[in-house]
Design a protein around this motif. Sequence first.
Motif, PDB file in Angstrom:
ATOM      1  N   ALA A  13      21.130 -21.162 -23.599  1.00  0.00           N
ATOM      2  CA  ALA A  13      21.485 -21.253 -22.281  1.00  0.00           C
ATOM      3  C   ALA A  13      21.731 -19.717 -21.865  1.00  0.00           C
ATOM      4  O   ALA A  13      21.729 -19.377 -20.572  1.00  0.00           O
ATOM      5  CB  ALA A  13      22.464 -21.965 -21.766  1.00  0.00           C
ATOM      6  N   HIS A  45      19.148 -17.268 -12.663  1.00  0.00           N
ATOM      7  CA  HIS A  45      19.236 -16.730 -14.140  1.00  0.00           C
ATOM      8  C   HIS A  45      20.618 -15.936 -13.979  1.00  0.00           C
ATOM      9  O   HIS A  45      21.205 -16.155 -15.063  1.00  0.00           O
ATOM     10  CB  HIS A  45      18.083 -15.935 -14.259  1.00  0.00           C
ATOM     11  CG  HIS A  45      16.809 -16.548 -14.723  1.00  0.00           C
ATOM     12  ND1 HIS A  45      16.848 -17.775 -15.729  1.00  0.00           N
ATOM     13  CD2 HIS A  45      15.687 -16.456 -14.457  1.00  0.00           C
ATOM     14  CE1 HIS A  45      15.645 -18.159 -15.925  1.00  0.00           C
ATOM     15  NE2 HIS A  45      14.683 -17.282 -15.164  1.00  0.00           N
ATOM     16  N   ALA A  48      23.107 -18.661 -14.398  1.00  0.00           N
ATOM     17  CA  ALA A  48      22.887 -19.321 -15.526  1.00  0.00           C
ATOM     18  C   ALA A  48      23.783 -18.395 -16.783  1.00  0.00           C
ATOM     19  O   ALA A  48      24.562 -18.874 -17.593  1.00  0.00           O
ATOM     20  CB  ALA A  48      21.830 -19.683 -15.999  1.00  0.00           C
ATOM     21  N   ALA A  52      26.750 -19.978 -18.632  1.00  0.00           N
ATOM     22  CA  ALA A  52      26.655 -20.272 -20.065  1.00  0.00           C
ATOM     23  C   ALA A  52      27.640 -19.337 -20.701  1.00  0.00           C
ATOM     24  O   ALA A  52      28.299 -19.809 -21.881  1.00  0.00           O
ATOM     25  CB  ALA A  52      25.180 -19.773 -20.640  1.00  0.00           C
ATOM     26  N   ALA A  71      24.165 -24.575 -16.697  1.00  0.00           N
ATOM     27  CA  ALA A  71      23.432 -23.449 -17.031  1.00  0.00           C
ATOM     28  C   ALA A  71      22.030 -24.071 -17.166  1.00  0.00           C
ATOM     29  O   ALA A  71      20.975 -23.366 -16.619  1.00  0.00           O
ATOM     30  CB  ALA A  71      23.984 -22.805 -18.031  1.00  0.00           C
ATOM     31  N   LEU A  74      20.480 -24.438 -13.692  1.00  0.00           N
ATOM     32  CA  LEU A  74      19.994 -23.209 -13.014  1.00  0.00           C
ATOM     33  C   LEU A  74      18.883 -22.651 -13.463  1.00  0.00           C
ATOM     34  O   LEU A  74      18.001 -22.172 -12.754  1.00  0.00           O
ATOM     35  CB  LEU A  74      21.495 -22.324 -13.280  1.00  0.00           C
ATOM     36  CG  LEU A  74      22.640 -22.874 -12.489  1.00  0.00           C
ATOM     37  CD1 LEU A  74      23.921 -21.872 -12.855  1.00  0.00           C
ATOM     38  CD2 LEU A  74      22.502 -22.561 -10.923  1.00  0.00           C
ATOM     39  N   VAL A  75      18.573 -22.674 -14.803  1.00  0.00           N
ATOM     40  CA  VAL A  75      17.455 -22.121 -15.563  1.00  0.00           C
ATOM     41  C   VAL A  75      16.235 -22.901 -14.939  1.00  0.00           C
ATOM     42  O   VAL A  75      15.233 -22.304 -14.699  1.00  0.00           O
ATOM     43  CB  VAL A  75      17.467 -22.144 -17.116  1.00  0.00           C
ATOM     44  CG1 VAL A  75      16.387 -21.826 -17.676  1.00  0.00           C
ATOM     45  CG2 VAL A  75      18.617 -20.906 -17.535  1.00  0.00           C
ATOM     46  N   SER A 144      11.245 -20.926 -18.290  1.00  0.00           N
ATOM     47  CA  SER A 144      12.359 -21.487 -17.716  1.00  0.00           C
ATOM     48  C   SER A 144      12.463 -23.110 -17.981  1.00  0.00           C
ATOM     49  O   SER A 144      13.585 -23.709 -18.306  1.00  0.00           O
ATOM     50  CB  SER A 144      12.501 -20.740 -16.260  1.00  0.00           C
ATOM     51  OG  SER A 144      12.831 -19.642 -16.286  1.00  0.00           O
ATOM     52  N   ALA A 148      15.039 -24.920 -20.226  1.00  0.00           N
ATOM     53  CA  ALA A 148      15.945 -26.094 -19.724  1.00  0.00           C
ATOM     54  C   ALA A 148      15.823 -27.345 -20.330  1.00  0.00           C
ATOM     55  O   ALA A 148      16.597 -28.002 -20.902  1.00  0.00           O
ATOM     56  CB  ALA A 148      15.779 -26.224 -18.216  1.00  0.00           C
TER      57      ALA A 148
END
Length: 161
Positions: A13, A45, A48, A52, A71, A74-75, A144, A148
């Motif tokens: 992450a 990013h 994230a 993270a 995180a 978000l990714v 991504s 994720a």
Amino acid sequence: MRRDGLHTARWIALLLPAALLAGAWGSQLFGLVPCEMCHWQRWPHYAAMIVAALSFVVRPRPVQMLFVLFAAVLVAVSGGIGVFHAGVEYHWWQGITACTTSLAHGSDPMAMLQEALGKPMIRCDVPQWSLFGISLAGYNAILSLGGAVLIFILAARRPRA
């Protein structure tokens, strides 16, 4: 003591968005200019990476898990924007922005024209670079969304004794 999936998920992450952002910034060193939607993909990013990084600081484990999962979301958001952007590039659908350079409002027409001519016109519907028919937005979407999913799977693993 063996490491659990959360430990690995935290590192992914943190490092996945860092690597994707490094690639995006690095491509600019080689002359690629990001369009508006390229910038949209970067913001999740950045967030994230912060979330993270915080997952390494907070305690207890359930709170770490929440940070890692957030995180990952978000990714995934960046990946979703990448899917949308790639679809605009492949002309599967219409983009929601003109993806042109912004001009100062309130200026006289000649000043606006000079400003427009001095800036590069970057369109979101034309990929600047591709490899095997996949644009940078497409690679961001693949990496991504795949990352994720991997983060979610690893974070859900139970610690082993």
